[in-house]
Design an enzyme around this catalytic site. Structure first.
Site, PDB file in Angstrom:
ATOM      1  N   HIS A 170       2.013   4.581  -2.872  1.00 39.21           N
ATOM      2  CA  HIS A 170       2.160   6.021  -2.629  1.00 39.21           C
ATOM      3  C   HIS A 170       3.565   6.491  -2.999  1.00 39.21           C
ATOM      4  O   HIS A 170       3.744   7.516  -3.673  1.00 39.21           O
ATOM      5  CB  HIS A 170       1.906   6.340  -1.151  1.00 39.21           C
ATOM      6  CG  HIS A 170       0.483   6.181  -0.714  1.00 39.21           C
ATOM      7  ND1 HIS A 170      -0.584   6.681  -1.422  1.00 39.21           N
ATOM      8  CD2 HIS A 170      -0.047   5.592   0.396  1.00 39.21           C
ATOM      9  CE1 HIS A 170      -1.717   6.409  -0.785  1.00 39.21           C
ATOM     10  NE2 HIS A 170      -1.414   5.734   0.311  1.00 39.21           N
ATOM     11  N   HIS A 172       0.841  -1.205   0.000  1.00 40.76           N
ATOM     12  CA  HIS A 172       0.000   0.000   0.000  1.00 40.76           C
ATOM     13  C   HIS A 172       0.878   1.259   0.000  1.00 40.76           C
ATOM     14  O   HIS A 172       0.710   2.144  -0.843  1.00 40.76           O
ATOM     15  CB  HIS A 172      -0.905  -0.010   1.238  1.00 40.76           C
ATOM     16  CG  HIS A 172      -1.789   1.187   1.348  1.00 40.76           C
ATOM     17  ND1 HIS A 172      -3.088   1.199   0.896  1.00 40.76           N
ATOM     18  CD2 HIS A 172      -1.562   2.437   1.832  1.00 40.76           C
ATOM     19  CE1 HIS A 172      -3.623   2.387   1.104  1.00 40.76           C
ATOM     20  NE2 HIS A 172      -2.707   3.157   1.683  1.00 40.76           N
ATOM     21  N   GLU A 173       1.830   1.307   0.939  1.00 40.19           N
ATOM     22  CA  GLU A 173       2.691   2.484   1.027  1.00 40.19           C
ATOM     23  C   GLU A 173       3.649   2.569  -0.163  1.00 40.19           C
ATOM     24  O   GLU A 173       4.016   3.665  -0.582  1.00 40.19           O
ATOM     25  CB  GLU A 173       3.482   2.453   2.345  1.00 40.19           C
ATOM     26  CG  GLU A 173       2.616   2.468   3.597  1.00 40.19           C
ATOM     27  CD  GLU A 173       1.642   3.644   3.652  1.00 40.19           C
ATOM     28  OE1 GLU A 173       1.932   4.686   3.042  1.00 40.19           O
ATOM     29  OE2 GLU A 173       0.591   3.497   4.306  1.00 40.19           O
TER      30      GLU A 173
END
Length: 420
Positions: free
Chosen positions: A22, A18-19
């Site tokens: 980003h 998920h990170e």
């Protein structure tokens, strides 16, 4: 202990990817990413590569990518500050020593009169009151050094807010998108290892000692009929079996091109609403192909996503109560059950968790990615950004609400697991 390890691996992977979404899109947009963190709280492990510090923190309950411009910078130079300067070969300032100047090979020490480290990148100041002021050009990637810690300056063109709405939107959306992609990859891997279930009335792997195994049925047997009733597909076969718990039924099978009739005494187990249902202990027949696995991964990802959205809709409309939600304890309990059921069930559970994380983060709530995307949408409509202080306050309130929600769902978990 196996459950704890499984949770650490699964949640760690979900948060990491998920990170990572980003981070990759933020870097692609030219945003300075100061830190990539897994977990919250004190740092347990850290290393720096390029501009970014990669850390693992004590509480494994999430993660973050700290982008320049999203939060107030920790160091701000004002008139009267006394700083040391270190220059490069082009006579540009490459390090600004904020304190402990005697510990560094400072080339000049000045008192700041003016400083612009966002746009024009210069410092103006004097060495002592008897000398005039001088202006020094600052490198775009110059470093602050404070308390023996280095932090890169963030010119405006490297800050989150300087990028286009589309670039910022992609950097925020990439996190949840990565969770959907991860679920797809997990499900493709699952189907490559386990095979893709077919809908034909053919037996796959048999459970040792269950009804099918005891009756002498074999993997690959095609069930043509049960009690003379033709079986067209797996769903029809399962329906007939479930409706006859404990009964002795005559199965007409095709094995290697030869038909035969085999008596099978069905087992009995508890089904939905505690009703007895029949079973024979056989999985559907599976086949393997890379193209089929890709198709299976896409279909299952879509199916799980729509099922979760349906559940959320029922929660909003009141068809389900908040007691249906689960928090960390619930996740631990379900992971424990999946781990005991084997690696294949654990993979499917990991895919479900990944999709849940992606959807949860897309909810238009402050402090979540969906809330940030909502603010970007409002900015696009207004033609100008919302006051950062007001937006920060909304996110703070949203974070407090999420913490309250976490307490509620944790209490739900306690009631279901320990008191139910």
């Amino acid at each position: 202990m196996n459950t704890v390890i499984a949770i650490i691996i699964i949640l760690g992977a979900l948060i990491f990817f998920h990170e990572l979404g980003h981070l990759l899109l933020a870097k692609r947009a030219g945003i300075l990413c100061r830190e990539f963190a897994i977990g919250f709280g004190p740092k347990v492990f850290a290393f720096k590569k390029g501009e970014t510090v990669y850390t693992i923190r004590l509480l494994p309950l999430g993660g973050f990518v700290r982008m320049a411009g999203e939060d107030p910078e920790g160091i701000e130079l004002k008139a009267g500050h006394r700083v040391g300067l270190i220059f490069n070969h082009a006579n540009e300032v490459e390090k600004i020593i904020v304190n402990h100047r005697d510990k560094y090979p400072v080339q000049k020490t000045i008192t700041i009169e003016k400083a612009d480290l966002e746009r024009d990148l210069y410092l103006t100041g004097f060495e002592n009151e008897d000398t005039g002021s001088s202006t020094y050009q600052v490198k775009e990637d110059a470093l602050f050094v404070a308390d023996h810690q280095e932090m890169q300056i963030a010119p405006y063109n490297r800050q989150f807010g300087s990028k286009t709405i589309m670039q910022r939107t992609l950097a925020i959306f990439a996190g949840p998108a990565m969770n959907f992609l991860l679920a797809f990859v997990i499900l493709v891997a699952f189907s490559l290892m386990q095979g893709i279930p077919t809908n034909e009335s053919r037996l796959g792997t048999l459970q040792e000692g269950a009804a099918a195994d005891k009756a002498g049925l074999l993997k690959g047997d095609k069930i043509i009929a049960v009690q003379g009733e033709k079986m067209d597909d797996w769903k029809e076969l399962v329906s007939v079996i479930q409706q006859n718990p404990g009964e002795k039924l005559m199965f007409t099978i095709n094995r290697g091109g030869e038909e035969r009739v085999v008596p099978v005494t069905l087992g009995t187990r508890k089904g939905p609403e505690d009703k007895n249902e029949g079973f024979i202990g056989a999985h559907p027949f599976t086949e393997s192909s890379f193209a089929g696995s890709l198709q299976y991964g896409a279909k299952q990802t879509w199916f799980m996503t729509t099922a979760i959205f349906t559940g959320l809709g029922q929660l909003v409309t009141g068809q389900h109560g908040i007691d249906q939600l689960s928090g960390p304890l619930g996740i631990y309990e379900y992971t424990d059950q999946a781990a005991k059921a084997g690696v294949y069930m654990l993979l499917q559970w990991a895919a479900i968790l990944s999709i849940n994380l992606g959807i949860f983060n897309l909810l238009p709530l402050p402090a979540l990615d969906g809330g940030r995307l909502l603010f970007l949408g409002v900015e696009a409509l207004r033609g100008k950004p919302i006051d950062p202080q007001k937006e920060g306050m909304v996110h703070f309130i949203g974070f407090a609400f999420l913490m309250l929600l976490m307490l509620v769902v944790t209490w739900n978990d306690i009631q279901k697991i320990f008191l139910g």
